[in-house]
Design a protein around this motif. Structure first.
Motif, short mmCIF file in Angstrom:
data_model
loop_
_atom_site.label_atom_id
_atom_site.label_comp_id
_atom_site.label_asym_id
_atom_site.label_seq_id
_atom_site.Cartn_x
_atom_site.Cartn_y
_atom_site.Cartn_z
N UNK A 126 60.81 -44.94 62.28
CA UNK A 126 59.62 -44.07 62.40
C UNK A 126 60.02 -42.60 62.53
N UNK A 127 61.10 -42.34 63.27
CA UNK A 127 61.59 -40.96 63.38
C UNK A 127 62.03 -40.41 62.03
N UNK A 128 62.68 -41.23 61.21
CA UNK A 128 63.09 -40.80 59.88
C UNK A 128 61.87 -40.57 58.98
N UNK A 129 60.85 -41.41 59.11
CA UNK A 129 59.62 -41.21 58.33
C UNK A 129 58.96 -39.89 58.72
N UNK A 130 58.95 -39.58 60.00
CA UNK A 130 58.40 -38.30 60.47
C UNK A 130 59.19 -37.14 59.87
N UNK A 131 60.51 -37.27 59.79
CA UNK A 131 61.32 -36.21 59.20
C UNK A 131 61.01 -36.03 57.71
N UNK A 132 60.77 -37.13 56.99
CA UNK A 132 60.37 -37.01 55.60
C UNK A 132 59.04 -36.25 55.50
N UNK A 133 58.09 -36.62 56.34
CA UNK A 133 56.77 -35.98 56.33
C UNK A 133 56.89 -34.48 56.63
N UNK A 134 57.64 -34.14 57.66
CA UNK A 134 57.81 -32.72 58.03
C UNK A 134 58.49 -31.95 56.90
N UNK A 135 59.50 -32.57 56.30
CA UNK A 135 60.18 -31.90 55.19
C UNK A 135 59.26 -31.66 54.01
N UNK A 136 58.42 -32.61 53.72
CA UNK A 136 57.48 -32.44 52.61
C UNK A 136 56.45 -31.36 52.93
N UNK A 137 55.98 -31.30 54.19
CA UNK A 137 55.00 -30.29 54.57
C UNK A 137 55.58 -28.88 54.51
N UNK B 106 70.08 -39.58 52.34
CA UNK B 106 69.54 -40.78 52.99
C UNK B 106 70.26 -41.04 54.30
N UNK B 107 71.58 -40.90 54.31
CA UNK B 107 72.36 -41.08 55.54
C UNK B 107 71.98 -40.04 56.57
N UNK B 108 71.89 -38.77 56.15
CA UNK B 108 71.50 -37.71 57.10
C UNK B 108 70.09 -37.93 57.63
N UNK B 109 69.21 -38.39 56.78
CA UNK B 109 67.84 -38.70 57.21
C UNK B 109 67.83 -39.79 58.26
N UNK B 110 68.61 -40.85 58.04
CA UNK B 110 68.67 -41.95 59.00
C UNK B 110 69.27 -41.53 60.33
N UNK B 111 70.35 -40.75 60.28
CA UNK B 111 70.97 -40.27 61.52
C UNK B 111 70.02 -39.33 62.25
#
Length: 83
Positions: free
Chosen positions: A67-78, A33-38
């Motif tokens: 929003x940048x962290x949400x994009x990273x979640x999306x990319x990681x899931x894809x 979670x911390x790495x995702x936020x950073x």
């Protein structure tokens, strides 16, 4: 040292907000979670080129970081990463 502590704290807050607003369950530990936020903050900073802007905390920068962290979640899931 304070910059590192500030980055960890803001990463935790931004990552937690991104996990909250992302549709669906996001199973990950506190470290991810911390790495995702950073990472979301860095992504937003690169896209918005805030390096030239002012100092301090502003609402637009915080929103862009989430929003940048949400994009990273999306990319990681894809890509099939198990966040």
């Amino acid at each position: 040292m304070l910059n590192l502590i500030g980055a960890i704290f803001s990463g935790l807050v931004i990552g937690a907000l991104a996990r909250f607003f992302y549709p669906g369950a996001v199973d990950m530990g506190w470290g991810m979670t911390i790495l995702l936020g950073v990472g979301g903050s860095l992504l937003a900073g690169l896209v918005a080129n805030r390096g030239m802007g002012g100092e301090g905390v502003n609402r637009a920068g915080c929103l862009a970081s989430v929003l940048g962290a949400i994009v990273l979640i999306f990319i990681g899931r894809q890509l099939g990463w198990h966040l």
